[in-house]
Design an enzyme around this catalytic site. Structure first.
Site, PDB file in Angstrom:
ATOM      1  N   ASN A   1      -8.010   4.878  -1.949  1.00  0.00           N
ATOM      2  CA  ASN A   1      -7.460   3.617  -1.474  1.00  0.00           C
ATOM      3  C   ASN A   1      -6.833   2.860  -2.643  1.00  0.00           C
ATOM      4  O   ASN A   1      -6.895   3.308  -3.796  1.00  0.00           O
ATOM      5  CB  ASN A   1      -8.568   2.794  -0.803  1.00  0.00           C
ATOM      6  CG  ASN A   1      -8.034   1.807   0.213  1.00  0.00           C
ATOM      7  OD1 ASN A   1      -6.835   1.556   0.285  1.00  0.00           O
ATOM      8  ND2 ASN A   1      -8.916   1.232   1.003  1.00  0.00           N
TER       9      ASN A   1
ATOM     10  N   HIS B   1      -1.617   0.695   7.232  1.00  0.00           N
ATOM     11  CA  HIS B   1      -2.051   0.922   5.849  1.00  0.00           C
ATOM     12  C   HIS B   1      -1.773   2.373   5.457  1.00  0.00           C
ATOM     13  O   HIS B   1      -1.966   3.288   6.254  1.00  0.00           O
ATOM     14  CB  HIS B   1      -3.545   0.637   5.721  1.00  0.00           C
ATOM     15  CG  HIS B   1      -4.031   0.540   4.305  1.00  0.00           C
ATOM     16  ND1 HIS B   1      -3.440  -0.244   3.355  1.00  0.00           N
ATOM     17  CD2 HIS B   1      -5.079   1.150   3.674  1.00  0.00           C
ATOM     18  CE1 HIS B   1      -4.088  -0.145   2.216  1.00  0.00           C
ATOM     19  NE2 HIS B   1      -5.086   0.707   2.378  1.00  0.00           N
TER      20      HIS B   1
ATOM     21  N   CYS C   1       0.816  -1.219   0.000  1.00  0.00           N
ATOM     22  CA  CYS C   1       0.000   0.000   0.000  1.00  0.00           C
ATOM     23  C   CYS C   1       0.845   1.262   0.000  1.00  0.00           C
ATOM     24  O   CYS C   1       0.490   2.257  -0.634  1.00  0.00           O
ATOM     25  CB  CYS C   1      -0.931   0.002   1.210  1.00  0.00           C
ATOM     26  SG  CYS C   1      -0.061  -0.005   2.788  1.00  0.00           S
TER      27      CYS C   1
END
Length: 481
Positions: free
Chosen positions: A422, A400, A108
């Site tokens: 995201n 994250h 991520c």
């Protein structure tokens, strides 16, 4: 020439953190370390009878036992009122490209950082869709982390095998996660390339099995390197042979990184373009050009007693490029962090950030809110903790990284909710875009990358000061996945 460790020093290792303060460390003999376990108090029969009676007499317990028999805790505890505040509209909403998909990998931090950079390329080239190669950065990250781990093992070779720092290095191994400064190290050393120049492979998108094999190999290497160092052998030559084998392994899994490539694209006006024989550094310079090291600072909000605000921090033995810069954080109160993020968004610039997305989130709706679930009402139990307590007691940590692309401000200029890009595909939320409530943001966001122009001179001086060293297992050492 390799720097050798002082016999009782665990921090003066190579040039990984050349400005580390030396920490004296020694262990007493094994016999002296053996301690008798304290006497624990058991649970009596009388106590069990009282607990049974309390459960049996509770209507809530009986009702929830029935409900939870066939239903998940989240579904039973979901609080529909949270949806009332989740309309997908924001007073500041920066236009961005379609979301990306990290698939079954923990990259991520790479995806989110490249999502910030790709917007610069898209604007310059008038592109409607575009991605930078996440696989290219991930390849070099894995390779550099492998070297970093082996260097750490050599540096700690005089430590006992149960030394806590060495155990942390060996247990962590080489994983997918990373941090902003690690990303900057990779860009500075290797540049970037368009996704078309190094596409995803099955292994880059599904990393679990590959990571297991890589770490098995690295731990084998660690055992041999420690033996070589302790026997006075040539660990450097041995490490080079190991790295050659690891490089071949990574090429088989990810493909071989390109040294040059052609950049071809069709812009929004249907015009075709081709630029031949670009290097990764030349591409970055020509199409992105941001001074990531010079112009940006990584700020954190860690309201714990061991990390006073207004101080700079680094984490020992966490990194990738051995000769690169160490991780650096500048700790600020949440109201200051929040204001800096709003200022950057107001000027049209995206914000890379790290948070704990494992808490209070509804994935299908694309919503993170402290009001999403009524666990207290469901179980009749108090689950509240302060942000500092959650960090200190390992209830929460960064896991994250994403991109802030918008915010909805009230009449006083205070955030009510945030818009988030995201990297979990476009199947959830608003085509892959999520939102965070103001309270959730304050409670579970820990890090953001801010342009230095938004900081005062006093803040810049504090951020540039000699950092306080944190242990590798500190919550701020968590690598975003």
């Amino acid at each position: 020439m390799r720097q050798r460790l002082h016999p009782s020093c665990i921090c003066d290792k190579l040039n990984l953190h050349s400005k580390m303060k030396c920490t004296k460390f020694s262990l007493p003999p094994v016999a002296e370390r053996m301690q008798t376990m304290p006497a624990f108090k058991g649970i009596s029969t009388e106590q069990l009878a009282a607990f049974d009676k309390s459960y049996a007499e509770s209507p809530l317990c009986r009702a929830m036992t029935n409900a939870l028999y066939k239903t998940s805790v989240k579904d039973v505890s979901f609080h529909p009122a949270a949806l009332a505040q989740s309309q997908f509209a924001f007073s500041i909403d920066l236009p961005t490209l379609p979301v990306t998909d990290q698939k079954s990998s923990g990259r991520c931090w790479i995806f989110s950082a490249l999502n910030v950079l790709r917007e610069v390329v898209a604007k310059k080239c008038n592109l409607q869709q575009f991605e930078l190669s996440q696989n290219y950065i991930a390849f070099w990250d894995k390779f550099e982390k492998s070297n970093y781990m082996l260097e750490s093992v050599i540096a700690l070779a005089d430590r006992p095998i149960d030394d806590r720092v060495l155990c942390q290095v060996l247990t962590t191994g080489v994983q997918d996660g990373g941090q902003w400064d690690m990303f900057v190290n990779l860009v500075e050393k290797y540049g970037v390339v368009p996704k078309a120049a190094m596409e995803e492979t099955y292994q880059s998108s599904n990393t679990r099995d590959m990571n297991a094999l890589l770490n098995a190999k690295l731990r084998q290497c660690a055992a041999r390197l420690r033996s070589t160092v302790q026997a006075g052998g040539d660990a450097e030559a041995q490490k080079q042979e190991m790295l050659a084998e690891i490089y071949r392994f990574l090429c088989m899994c990810f493909g071989q990184p390109p040294r040059t490539f052609d950049f071809t694209y069709v812009d929004r006006d249907k015009q075709y373009h081709r630029v031949r024989d670009l290097t990764p550094h030349a591409f970055y310079s020509q199409y992105i050009g941001l001074k990531l090291r010079e112009d940006y600072v990584s700020i954190i909000n860690s309201p714990t007693a061991d990390k006073p605000f207004g101080k700079s921090y680094t984490v020992d033995f966490i990194g990738n490029v051995a000769e690169g810069a160490p991780i650096r954080y500048y700790n600020l109160p949440m109201d200051t962090m929040r204001a800096l993020i709003v200022r950057q968004l107001s000027d049209g610039e995206l914000v890379w950030f790290g948070s704990d997305v494992g808490k209070r989130g509804e994935r299908e709706k694309g919503l993170w809110s402290t009001e999403c679930y009524d666990y207290a009402g469901t179980f009749g139990m108090d689950f509240t903790m302060t942000k500092g307590e959650r960090l200190d007691y390992r209830e929460s940590a960064m896991n994250h990284a994403m991109v802030i692309t918008g915010v909805d401000l009230d009449e006083n200029g205070q955030p009510m909710k945030w818009k988030i890009e995201n990297s979990w595909s476009d199947e959830h939320g608003e085509k892959g875009y999520y939102q965070m409530s103001a309270d959730w943001f304050d409670q579970f966001v820990y890090q953001a990358v801010i342009h230095k122009k938004y900081l005062t001179q006093a803040q810049l001086a504090e951020a540039a000061s000699e950092p306080i060293h944190l242990q590798p297992w500190d919550p701020m050492g968590t690598l975003a996945d």
